[in-house]
Design a protein around this motif. Structure first.
Motif, short mmCIF file in Angstrom:
data_model
loop_
_atom_site.label_atom_id
_atom_site.label_comp_id
_atom_site.label_asym_id
_atom_site.label_seq_id
_atom_site.Cartn_x
_atom_site.Cartn_y
_atom_site.Cartn_z
N LYS A 1 20.02 11.71 30.13
CA LYS A 1 21.16 10.81 29.97
C LYS A 1 22.40 11.59 29.53
O LYS A 1 23.50 11.36 30.02
CB LYS A 1 20.83 9.72 28.95
N ALA A 2 22.22 12.53 28.59
CA ALA A 2 23.35 13.32 28.09
C ALA A 2 23.95 14.18 29.19
O ALA A 2 25.18 14.31 29.31
CB ALA A 2 22.90 14.20 26.92
N GLU A 3 23.09 14.78 30.02
CA GLU A 3 23.57 15.63 31.12
C GLU A 3 24.34 14.80 32.14
O GLU A 3 25.39 15.22 32.64
CB GLU A 3 22.39 16.32 31.80
N ARG A 4 23.82 13.62 32.44
CA ARG A 4 24.50 12.77 33.42
C ARG A 4 25.85 12.30 32.88
O ARG A 4 26.86 12.35 33.59
CB ARG A 4 23.63 11.56 33.76
N GLU A 5 25.87 11.88 31.61
CA GLU A 5 27.12 11.41 31.01
C GLU A 5 28.15 12.53 30.94
O GLU A 5 29.35 12.30 31.12
CB GLU A 5 26.85 10.83 29.63
N SER A 6 27.71 13.73 30.69
CA SER A 6 28.62 14.88 30.64
C SER A 6 29.25 15.12 32.01
O SER A 6 30.47 15.34 32.12
CB SER A 6 27.88 16.13 30.18
N ALA A 7 28.44 15.08 33.07
CA ALA A 7 28.96 15.30 34.42
C ALA A 7 29.94 14.20 34.80
O ALA A 7 31.02 14.47 35.35
CB ALA A 7 27.81 15.35 35.42
N LEU A 8 29.59 12.95 34.51
CA LEU A 8 30.48 11.82 34.84
C LEU A 8 31.79 11.92 34.07
O LEU A 8 32.86 11.61 34.60
CB LEU A 8 29.78 10.50 34.54
N ALA A 9 31.71 12.37 32.80
CA ALA A 9 32.91 12.50 31.98
C ALA A 9 33.83 13.58 32.53
O ALA A 9 35.06 13.42 32.55
CB ALA A 9 32.53 12.82 30.53
N GLN A 10 33.25 14.70 32.97
CA GLN A 10 34.06 15.77 33.56
C GLN A 10 34.81 15.28 34.79
O GLN A 10 35.97 15.63 35.02
CB GLN A 10 33.18 16.96 33.93
N PHE A 11 34.14 14.46 35.59
CA PHE A 11 34.78 13.92 36.79
C PHE A 11 35.86 12.90 36.41
O PHE A 11 36.96 12.91 36.95
CB PHE A 11 33.73 13.27 37.69
N ALA A 12 35.54 12.03 35.45
CA ALA A 12 36.47 10.98 35.05
C ALA A 12 37.75 11.54 34.43
O ALA A 12 38.84 11.00 34.62
CB ALA A 12 35.80 10.01 34.09
N THR A 13 37.63 12.62 33.69
CA THR A 13 38.79 13.20 33.00
C THR A 13 39.57 14.18 33.87
O THR A 13 40.59 14.71 33.44
CB THR A 13 38.35 13.92 31.71
N GLY A 14 39.07 14.46 35.08
CA GLY A 14 39.78 15.35 35.98
C GLY A 14 39.39 16.81 35.87
O GLY A 14 39.94 17.66 36.58
N GLN A 15 38.44 17.13 34.99
CA GLN A 15 37.98 18.52 34.91
C GLN A 15 37.28 18.94 36.20
O GLN A 15 37.27 20.11 36.56
CB GLN A 15 37.02 18.68 33.73
N ALA A 16 36.66 17.95 36.86
CA ALA A 16 36.02 18.19 38.16
C ALA A 16 36.68 17.30 39.21
O ALA A 16 36.96 16.12 38.94
CB ALA A 16 34.53 17.91 38.09
N GLN A 17 36.93 17.85 40.38
CA GLN A 17 37.54 17.08 41.46
C GLN A 17 36.49 16.42 42.35
O GLN A 17 36.74 15.40 42.97
CB GLN A 17 38.44 17.99 42.32
N VAL A 18 35.30 17.02 42.40
CA VAL A 18 34.24 16.55 43.30
C VAL A 18 32.99 16.26 42.48
O VAL A 18 32.61 17.06 41.62
CB VAL A 18 33.94 17.59 44.38
N ILE A 19 32.35 15.13 42.76
CA ILE A 19 31.07 14.82 42.14
C ILE A 19 30.04 14.63 43.26
O ILE A 19 30.24 13.85 44.19
CB ILE A 19 31.15 13.58 41.22
N VAL A 20 28.97 15.42 43.19
CA VAL A 20 27.92 15.40 44.21
C VAL A 20 26.70 14.71 43.62
O VAL A 20 26.31 15.00 42.48
CB VAL A 20 27.55 16.84 44.65
N ASN A 21 26.09 13.78 44.36
CA ASN A 21 24.98 13.02 43.78
C ASN A 21 23.86 12.78 44.79
O ASN A 21 24.05 12.88 46.00
CB ASN A 21 25.48 11.70 43.21
N VAL A 22 22.70 12.44 44.24
CA VAL A 22 21.53 12.08 45.05
C VAL A 22 21.05 10.70 44.59
O VAL A 22 20.43 10.57 43.54
CB VAL A 22 20.39 13.11 44.89
N ALA A 23 21.41 9.66 45.33
CA ALA A 23 20.92 8.29 45.10
C ALA A 23 21.15 7.79 43.68
O ALA A 23 20.37 7.00 43.16
CB ALA A 23 19.43 8.21 45.44
N VAL A 24 22.24 8.23 43.04
CA VAL A 24 22.55 7.78 41.69
C VAL A 24 23.81 6.92 41.65
O VAL A 24 23.88 5.92 40.95
CB VAL A 24 22.72 8.99 40.73
#
Length: 557
Positions: free
Chosen positions: A272-295
């Protein structure tokens, strides 16, 4: 609160189907206002009666959201909540958590219900839902069932036919795009040399074999081609990518990083912590692209997303719509200052849009939005009654094949005529200066306007105790939809009638005192037009402040 015209039609059709069949399913995608329509159906059905209603949801936040919006639509109906925090059946309408209510001890306390409403009704095949339905029917054999969902076709292949015999109404993405409540997709089908192989992948009852898809798509030369096409079509856009396997997702994210595009990965095996961290990076603009598998197929929204990349096929059209829907949300400029969004680029490197027909082709088959009963047809697989415009049965997944060459034509660009929402609005919209650059409407407590400046439309809303808010920036249709929704949210039918009754009444002398001298000679001016002009004059500085600040923010971005 006032429902949109299309929402009112949905409610009317669902009530009619409930009366005829004792059960019905309504299908409405993200952006349609599903909870508002659910509340409209339940509220209208019990109006003036002592009938008892229960609304089921499978998450705490949905239970709370449903209860809150129900009170906005039906302020005079008493409500209660049955969940882990409190167990009350006191209200005429009770909002219940499935996981709590389905326990045997809690089911034993359930009173006799007259109507059972099921939010996210694609879950009804689960044992917990069936236990509740069976107990409610045992207590009342005449129980009526109403379900609503955006995604009727389940991934496990189980249909909804055992619970629902018909679909009362199905709002399409095309309708919401036409009315300005979603942005249009621009779809590009790109063959990187894999389409033939993908077309031969085995398809089980659930979906395509993703290991076979991985063997085709998860190759360095293919991934590099995908990134190159993305750079050409959507290099500066916030992007969500759908992959076949975790290894595929990791390789795609690494390929983006190789060209200095920060990317993150989310999949079911993360904590859960890893997923929330990745989503937060995308939401705040630290990441431009988010790649996912059925999530990120459902239950996740980030409105700034304006590019969707499909690197996996989908056997269900509803899954395709879910994936593309992640990029169709409109922008709230106060929540995302400086973000501009008028469309969504869809890059399909698989076969889904070719198989199902581009979403752009899903136009209304009857050519208009009538106010009566939805034209229907019978599903050849399950005998369900479904809307005529359906291309996939919401109850069993049967797909109607397109038969004409024109229907099979691949679309790469998207153009759709705009619905004149002003004519369908519950409020009268006044052209303030006669040049179609400033439109305004008022009620008892709220006002809204759309204003044209520097090639863009700005929607602004305000009212008594509401402050002044920037609602939308971009296309005219998006602005009108946002402004009209502001009025619908903060007014009621009485206020809407006000704008009708004032149409033919002449301006008063008291009103003229607040208007420039030139209006003294305007003998055609009505009270309502004068009310809009006065509201604009009183709020002009606040409106200009919001618009000019938004322009500066855009320029800085």
């Amino acid at each position: 609160m006032i429902l949109r015209p299309r929402q009112k039609m949905f409610v009317k059709r669902c009530l009619s189907a409930l009366e005829k069949h004792d059960n019905t399913l309504g299908v409405a995608p993200t952006g349609a206002g599903k909870t508002i329509m659910l509340s409209g159906v339940a509220g209208r059905w019990i109006q003036g009666t002592q009938a008892k209603v229960c609304v089921l949801a499978h998450r705490d936040e949905l239970t709370e959201q449903n209860a809150s919006k129900f009170k906005r639509v039906n302020p005079n109906i008493e409500t209660s909540v049955f969940d882990a925090k409190g167990k009350s059946w006191k209200g005429q309408t009770t909002f219940a958590m499935v996981q709590t209510l389905s326990r045997e001890s809690n089911l034993a306390q359930m009173p006799t219900l007259d109507l059972l409403v099921i939010d996210e009704a694609h879950h009804v095949a689960a044992p917990s839902y069936r236990a509740i339905i069976e107990q409610a029917q045992k207590l009342n054999p005449s129980l009526k069932l109403f379900g609503v969902t955006a995604t009727p076709n389940r991934g496990d292949g189980k249909g909804l036919r055992p619970v629902f015999s018909n679909v009362a109404d199905q709002i399409s993405l095309a309708e919401l795009i036409q009315s300005g409540h979603l942005v249009p997709p621009r779809t590009f089908v790109v063959d990187v040399g894999t389409q033939l192989a993908l077309s031969e992948v085995k398809c089980s009852a659930d979906d395509f074999d993703m290991h076979e898809v991985d063997a085709i798509m998860n190759r360095k030369v293919i991934t590099e081609a995908v990134v190159k096409h993305w750079q050409t079509h959507a290099g500066k856009r916030k992007t969500v990518v759908f992959c076949s396997t975790v290894d595929h997702a990791n390789n795609v994210a690494n390929a983006f990083r190789q060209v200095d595009v920060n990317s993150v990965v989310v999949h079911g095996a993360l904590t859960k912590a890893e997923r929330e961290s990745a989503l937060a990076q995308f939401a705040t603009g630290q990441a431009q692209v988010i790649v996912n598998v059925a999530v990120l197929t459902e239950g996740w929204d980030h409105p700034p997303v304006d590019c969707v990349v499909l690197l996996r096929p989908s056997s269900y059209k509803s899954t395709l719509i879910q994936m593309i829907g992640r990029g169709l949300r409109t922008i709230d400029p106060e929540e995302y200052p400086g973000v501009s969004k008028t469309d969504c680029i869809v890059l399909d490197f698989g076969t889904s849009t070719l198989m199902h027909g581009s979403l752009e082709q899903e136009a209304l088959l009857d050519g208009h939005q009538g106010s009566g009963k939805a034209p229907t047809k019978t599903c050849p697989d399950c005998d369900a009654e479904v809307p005529l415009s359906s291309m996939e049965c919401a109850l069993c997944g049967h797909v109607w094949e397109r038969t004409t060459d024109s229907e099979k034509t691949e679309l790469t660009e998207f153009v759709m005529s705009e619905v004149d929402l002003l004519k369908r609005s519950s409020f009268r919209w006044s052209d303030l200066f006669g040049d179609d650059t400033a439109l305004m409407a008022t009620g008892f407590s709220a006002w809204a306007g759309v204003f044209y400046l520097n090639g863009q439309w700005f929607a602004v809303g305000g009212g008594k105790g509401l402050g002044t808010h920037l609602l939308s920036i971009g296309e005219r249709s998006l602005g009108i939809a946002a402004a009209d929704d502001w009025l619908n949210e903060h007014e009621n039918e009485a206020a809407a009638r006000k704008s009708r009754t004032w149409l033919s009444q002449s301006v008063t002398q008291q009103q003229l005192k607040y208007l420039p001298a030139g209006y003294q000679q305007d003998f055609g001016l009505t009270r309502y037009q004068a009310s809009c002009l006065i509201t604009f004059r009183f709020n002009k500085r606040a409106i200009q402040t919001r618009i000019f600040a938004a322009v500066k923010t855009q320029e800085a971005a």
